[in-house]
Design a protein around this motif. Structure first.
Motif, PDB file in Angstrom:
ATOM      1  N   UNK A  38      37.246  27.261  42.936  1.00 37.27           N
ATOM      2  CA  UNK A  38      35.930  27.623  42.411  1.00 37.27           C
ATOM      3  C   UNK A  38      35.289  28.596  43.389  1.00 37.27           C
ATOM      4  N   UNK A  39      35.486  29.894  43.153  1.00 35.29           N
ATOM      5  CA  UNK A  39      35.003  30.895  44.105  1.00 35.29           C
ATOM      6  C   UNK A  39      33.489  30.995  44.128  1.00 35.29           C
ATOM      7  N   UNK A  40      32.819  30.534  43.077  1.00 38.36           N
ATOM      8  CA  UNK A  40      31.363  30.584  43.060  1.00 38.36           C
ATOM      9  C   UNK A  40      30.721  29.714  44.110  1.00 38.36           C
ATOM     10  N   UNK A 153      46.915  34.198  49.556  1.00 42.30           N
ATOM     11  CA  UNK A 153      46.715  33.014  48.729  1.00 42.30           C
ATOM     12  C   UNK A 153      45.750  33.412  47.621  1.00 42.30           C
ATOM     13  N   UNK A 154      46.230  33.718  46.420  1.00 41.11           N
ATOM     14  CA  UNK A 154      45.305  34.068  45.333  1.00 41.11           C
ATOM     15  C   UNK A 154      44.393  32.885  45.024  1.00 41.11           C
ATOM     16  N   UNK A 155      43.107  33.151  44.900  1.00 40.31           N
ATOM     17  CA  UNK A 155      42.162  32.056  44.660  1.00 40.31           C
ATOM     18  C   UNK A 155      42.307  31.468  43.266  1.00 40.31           C
ATOM     19  N   UNK A 156      42.773  32.275  42.302  1.00 41.03           N
ATOM     20  CA  UNK A 156      42.889  31.795  40.930  1.00 41.03           C
ATOM     21  C   UNK A 156      43.864  32.701  40.182  1.00 41.03           C
ATOM     22  N   UNK A 157      44.206  32.370  38.940  1.00 39.00           N
ATOM     23  CA  UNK A 157      45.200  33.171  38.215  1.00 39.00           C
ATOM     24  C   UNK A 157      44.812  34.632  38.023  1.00 39.00           C
ATOM     25  N   UNK A 158      43.517  34.938  37.874  1.00 38.01           N
ATOM     26  CA  UNK A 158      43.130  36.344  37.682  1.00 38.01           C
ATOM     27  C   UNK A 158      43.385  37.158  38.953  1.00 38.01           C
ATOM     28  N   UNK A 159      43.115  36.570  40.107  1.00 35.72           N
ATOM     29  CA  UNK A 159      43.413  37.251  41.371  1.00 35.72           C
ATOM     30  C   UNK A 159      44.919  37.398  41.537  1.00 35.72           C
ATOM     31  N   UNK A 206      46.342  35.221  57.238  1.00 33.63           N
ATOM     32  CA  UNK A 206      46.503  34.376  56.054  1.00 33.63           C
ATOM     33  C   UNK A 206      45.177  34.448  55.312  1.00 33.63           C
ATOM     34  N   UNK A 207      45.194  35.032  54.123  1.00 34.43           N
ATOM     35  CA  UNK A 207      43.960  35.346  53.415  1.00 34.43           C
ATOM     36  C   UNK A 207      43.890  34.588  52.097  1.00 34.43           C
ATOM     37  N   UNK A 208      42.849  33.785  51.936  1.00 36.37           N
ATOM     38  CA  UNK A 208      42.504  33.249  50.621  1.00 36.37           C
ATOM     39  C   UNK A 208      41.788  34.378  49.898  1.00 36.37           C
ATOM     40  N   UNK A 209      42.461  35.017  48.949  1.00 36.14           N
ATOM     41  CA  UNK A 209      41.974  36.247  48.334  1.00 36.14           C
ATOM     42  C   UNK A 209      41.112  35.914  47.125  1.00 36.14           C
ATOM     43  N   UNK A 210      39.884  36.439  47.127  1.00 37.93           N
ATOM     44  CA  UNK A 210      38.971  36.247  45.997  1.00 37.93           C
ATOM     45  C   UNK A 210      38.720  37.530  45.231  1.00 37.93           C
ATOM     46  N   UNK A 211      39.073  38.679  45.809  1.00 38.69           N
ATOM     47  CA  UNK A 211      38.852  39.953  45.141  1.00 38.69           C
ATOM     48  C   UNK A 211      39.927  40.960  45.495  1.00 38.69           C
TER      49      UNK A 211
END
Length: 220
Positions: A38-40, A153-159, A206-211
């Motif tokens: 939940x990136x929000x 690390x893509x935060x979600x399927x869209x990323x 190591x990046x949790x990617x949100x955008x």
């Protein structure tokens, strides 16, 4: 990012990961990503890179985020990286590939400009990147710090889908968080938080990617 005593220099998360060599990109992008964050609920990240194109890194609260597959991430810094992709490798079989299926090698600053890496060659290795400069090459001062290997690390399927569309040669902006990943089946997997660390173990971001954004200048 580099150990100056090694030629070629490796980025790696640890000796075990370097030796495994189990996962390659010949199978194509994986689709069974475990992560759905939940990136929000996460703190803001820098809108652009810093002076000279250096990655922008700002402190954040040490929030813990459930990734899936029995893994958890603790935020270290908000992070924005802009640069040109020089290597790409998919992963399927290492202990963290369920949440981090992709590494991108990215150069920033002077190296990201047209012709900036003409005197360099790059190769991927398991969770690592090596480089070699041509004999007699004239390169910008401090250029070694402008090469990064990034475990994403893509935060979600869209990323995840956006990252799957990134190719070598693209100029990209990645936004998210440097993290340390923990879980019952792994040794803590901690991001580098410095551009000048010259170690093999822990020298990658190591990046949790949100955008994800592909910028003008792709293929330059």
């Amino acid at each position: 990012m580099f150990d100056e005593n090694l030629k070629p220099v490796l980025f790696a998360i640890g000796a075990v990961a370097v030796l495994m060599g189990l996962a390659t990109d010949r199978y194509g992008p994986r689709t069974d990503l475990a992560t759905a964050v939940d990136t929000g609920a996460l703190p803001p990240v820098p809108a652009t890179a810093g002076p000279g194109g250096a990655p922008a890194q700002t402190p954040v609260a040490a929030l813990r985020v459930t990734l899936g597959a029995g893994l958890e991430a603790r935020l270290l810094y908000a992070y924005t990286l802009e640069g040109r992709v020089v290597t790409r490798r998919e992963f399927r079989n290492d202990p963290t590939s369920a949440v981090s299926p992709l590494d991108l090698g990215i150069v920033w600053g002077d190296l990201a400009r047209p012709g900036g890496t003409d005197a360099l060659s790059f190769r991927t290795r398991p969770r690592a990147v090596s480089y070699r400069a041509e004999p007699g090459a004239i390169l910008p001062r401090g250029w070694e710090t402008q090469v990064t290997n990034n475990h994403l690390i893509p935060a979600d399927p869209s990323v995840h889908a956006a990252l799957n569309g990134v190719a070598v040669g693209d100029h990209v902006r990645l936004q998210g968080y440097l993290v340390v990943v923990t879980g019952d089946q792994i040794t803590p997997w901690r991001s580098s938080t410095r551009r000048d660390d010259n170690t093999i173990i822990g020298g990658c971001e190591i990046i949790l990617v949100t955008g994800v954004e592909v910028l003008p200048g792709a293929g330059a």
